[in-house]
Design an enzyme around this catalytic site. Sequence first.
Site, PDB file in Angstrom:
ATOM      1  N   CYS A 292       0.671  -1.310   0.062  1.00 44.64           N
ATOM      2  CA  CYS A 292       0.023   0.070  -0.009  1.00 44.64           C
ATOM      3  C   CYS A 292       0.794   1.179   0.066  1.00 44.64           C
ATOM      4  O   CYS A 292       0.497   2.383  -0.576  1.00 44.64           O
ATOM      5  CB  CYS A 292      -0.872   0.038   1.258  1.00 44.64           C
ATOM      6  SG  CYS A 292      -0.301  -0.471   2.557  1.00 44.64           S
TER       7      CYS A 292
ATOM      8  N   HIS B  52      -1.848   0.448   7.193  1.00 46.61           N
ATOM      9  CA  HIS B  52      -2.072   0.911   5.661  1.00 46.61           C
ATOM     10  C   HIS B  52      -1.834   2.126   5.643  1.00 46.61           C
ATOM     11  O   HIS B  52      -1.141   3.085   6.275  1.00 46.61           O
ATOM     12  CB  HIS B  52      -3.740   0.620   5.858  1.00 46.61           C
ATOM     13  CG  HIS B  52      -4.287   0.804   4.470  1.00 46.61           C
ATOM     14  ND1 HIS B  52      -3.522   0.104   3.315  1.00 46.61           N
ATOM     15  CD2 HIS B  52      -5.067   1.621   3.673  1.00 46.61           C
ATOM     16  CE1 HIS B  52      -4.129   0.230   2.057  1.00 46.61           C
ATOM     17  NE2 HIS B  52      -5.142   1.028   2.422  1.00 46.61           N
TER      18      HIS B  52
ATOM     19  N   ASP C 290      -8.261   6.089  -2.015  1.00 50.27           N
ATOM     20  CA  ASP C 290      -7.298   4.697  -1.646  1.00 50.27           C
ATOM     21  C   ASP C 290      -6.799   4.075  -2.972  1.00 50.27           C
ATOM     22  O   ASP C 290      -7.555   3.144  -3.447  1.00 50.27           O
ATOM     23  CB  ASP C 290      -7.937   3.731  -0.580  1.00 50.27           C
ATOM     24  CG  ASP C 290      -6.861   2.730  -0.027  1.00 50.27           C
ATOM     25  OD1 ASP C 290      -5.879   2.641  -0.473  1.00 50.27           O
ATOM     26  OD2 ASP C 290      -7.494   2.196   0.933  1.00 50.27           O
TER      27      ASP C 290
END
Lengths: 669, 319
Positions: free
Chosen positions: A416, A460, A476
């Site tokens: 991520c 994350h 995201d």
Amino acid sequence: MARRRPKPAVSTTSRGERLALTSIVAFIGLPHIGHLPFWVSLATAALLAWNAVRLLLGRPTPPGLVRALLTAAGVGAVLMGFGRINGQTAGVALLMLMLALKLTETVRYRDVVVVLALCCFVLVTQFLFSQSLGMALYLVAGSWLVVAAFVHLHAGDDAPPRAAAAESARLLALAIPVAAALFVLFPRLPGPLWGLPANNDGTARTGLSGTMSPGSIADLARSDAVAFRVRFDGPAPPPAARYWRGPVLWNFDHGTWHTGPGVARTITPPRVDAQGRGVRTDITLAPSHKPWLIALDMPLTTATAHRRTAGGNWVAPHPIDQRVRYIARSALHYTVDAELAPAARRLALALPATGNPRARALAHRWANHDHDARAIVHSALDFFRQGRFRYTLNPPRTSRDNSVDDFLFTTRAGFCEHFAGAFTFLMRAAGVPARVVTGYQGAQRASIGDYWIVRDSDAHAWSEVWLAGAGWVRVDPTAAAAPKRIADGITAAVTDSGDLPYMAGGHDRDAWYHARMLWDAVDAGWNRWFLAYGPALQQRLFAALGIAGFGTAIAVLTGLVVGTLALVSLWLAWHMRAEREADPVVRAWRRIERRLARIGLARHTGETPVGYARRVAATRPALTRQITDLAARYARLRYAANIESAERREFIRRARRFHPRRTGETRAG
Amino acid sequence: MSPQPPPQNAAPDRAAIAGALDRARQAIGQRLYDKDHVVRLALACLLADGHLLIEDIPGVGKTTLAHGLADTLGLAFSRIQFVSDLLPSDILGVSVFDRNEAEFVFRPGPIFAELVLADEINRASPRTQSALLEAMAERQVTIEGVTHVLEAPFNVLATQNPADQNGTFALPDSQLDRFLMRIHLGYPTRMAERRLLAGGDTRAEAHNDRLSPVAGPNELIAWQQAAAATLVRDPLLDYLQALIAYSRRTGIFERGLSPRGGLALRRAAQAWALIDGRDHVLPEDVQAVLPAVVDHRLIRRERDTDQPSTHLLHSVDVG
């Protein structure tokens, strides 16, 4: 070979007792193996083993010179190994080494008292390293052993190990209310305990660091340590809304994102307009040694003593070195910074002068094609969606200065942080204000108890872009490249889920999983009800009691403690007076009994003075003349008629001069 | 409580008494080897003016002990062998019609003696037993309305055979309280056994060669008075009371010590102190006589190897 009778030495311990003492020291020191450098544990264990073997073989105490040399060597080794002899780890290392050395010369009552007192101190030092429930239970067992040893030491034959153990358990049970009162009321100081330097030996859990470079969050995701536990007041938000806000990263430099110096000075905290009902969460955060107070995105308030950063996340005034529990309110629907200040806009668009030319070119293409920021965002998301990116814990390495280009066009595999970093870079290059937000995404429902667990493996990173009229909006990119990450969790999303830690899931929920969950429930209760009770909660309790301010609290508590102690002393004194013998002759005899009890020769119940004296004489021949005379005199004074006061005075005088311990030492043999 | 009042007359010469008692013990020791503690207990029982129960199997020297005591203390001795058809009158005596005098005259039974050996009392019927026990307690006998006093000194040595239970009537617990002490002789020690086997029958010696007396009945009475005058100070009374209270409080006995049991303990301890020639009682004296005085008075609720006295000794502290 004829064995010489050992000379009667007063107030010495038996070999079995010394062996037991060695075992107790080993028991209470055992957890330090995980806290201290290997060589310290090895040296301590070697000293203990040497002492045990020496006792088993019946070898005498090593000579004073050897002991002195060993002591000097121990101090020297600690100085060389740590560069100091105080401080948390160095101090404990020195303590363990010296305690093990002390055992080698421990023969007499006095030494045993010293060793046992040090044992109590070692028990406390364990809490400097771990405050888990398991450790607490272990140390209760350790305290029980130490107190039992104290009981046996003072009662001698009257308290054989079994009785001493029972008495110890009784005393510990009696101490529970006092411990509970001190737990609640003893003033808690914020910050590290006793000004000891913070733990710096690498045993701490790593959390979000405030910087993000390729691979840093993937490393974090390999741990299933609990980052925090949370209770929702009401229903839990849907999976797609379970973003937990941590540090916001504004600055990009040489492939690394970081919070950046001076951000707080140039940008004021954001204005948050919440829409709809917020979510109230009760969070117990594990120590991270960082000040971040994680909360559900977008946090509105946490406990008042904390500060909100420019990025909208909350920080504590000190690094979180102890478990902390707080209530946080968050909004699921919100508008943040409908107007963007010029300074913030500048920072949210800043890029290094050089590097990543292909990414810049791509962003410029989007920007030229579309002037609407929303369209640019969609272009970028489409790029991630269609680019056949691989979501992996083990991304290939990228170069330092062109990390974004390498990821976007060459490796096309990342975790991520790659997606969030690259996306934010692209947005800034295209003229859309953007920033990286790190935190956690997801939450695992505990199988026992009404709470949720967020682990390091849920760490994350995502982006926020500023859109006119909407403010900062969460985007995201990981969700675009690997939609399962948000919907089904990390295990379903990554291509190499075998590298994920056990509790992150990805396997059948077997007995081991449920056992871990059961332990988690116990541990959660322990953390929630005991460890999270820190200075902040205590001050709130004091405030509720009408005691405002830390100084007042200390003054009131000191007054309470001193007052209680004074009352207890008075009460004891009064009772002692009530029990005090009126007859000075009897008092003198009781003193003799006490002195003999101190060398392990307590009078048995039902033993007559003369019979007692006979037993004392048989055990300690050096005392024969004195104790026989004293007992005969006492029996006469107490049971015969027509005693003259001169005789009473003579007895009291002789009784006062009776010092069995000294007699044994000076007249042995 | 204040100490015992001192005797009105000149204080008895305790050393002399102790010396005479010591000679008596040694003389009996010539017949009953290695049993000095038991002999001393038996003497203490007589000095405390109490009755003695000897519980043992036959043939360990019960009769020898009785003869020895009677001889050395110069007491008129009589022996009653208890059998199942023994009648109360066989013990107490009967009134018979004297033709010459033309009236009933009392023929005293064997109980009219200074030391009575009641051998194997558990073989007689309860009725006969209680006649003896009544006489022991009352120190008088009433026959056909006439009361005959049993003159002092009057002490009974009863024997009971615990092993022989067929067709016998063991004394009920309540009656055991009437004996100041119960003692066991036990088997001889190894050395004593050897001496016995090498030396011949002691009974023959006892019959043929009586021990020379060290005193007579009047001395015994004086000694009994001396024993009763032995000083018991408050700390010792505290200890006695603690023992008695504990026996009632602890709950491990069916019943605690009766007041009579408590008095028995004090008297026995006083006599024991006198044998040492001391004018005051020490806790050691109480502890020495404790097993003989309390073990037959206290019954444990649950079977236990420890004697009641052992339990008391280790549970009650000396004041």
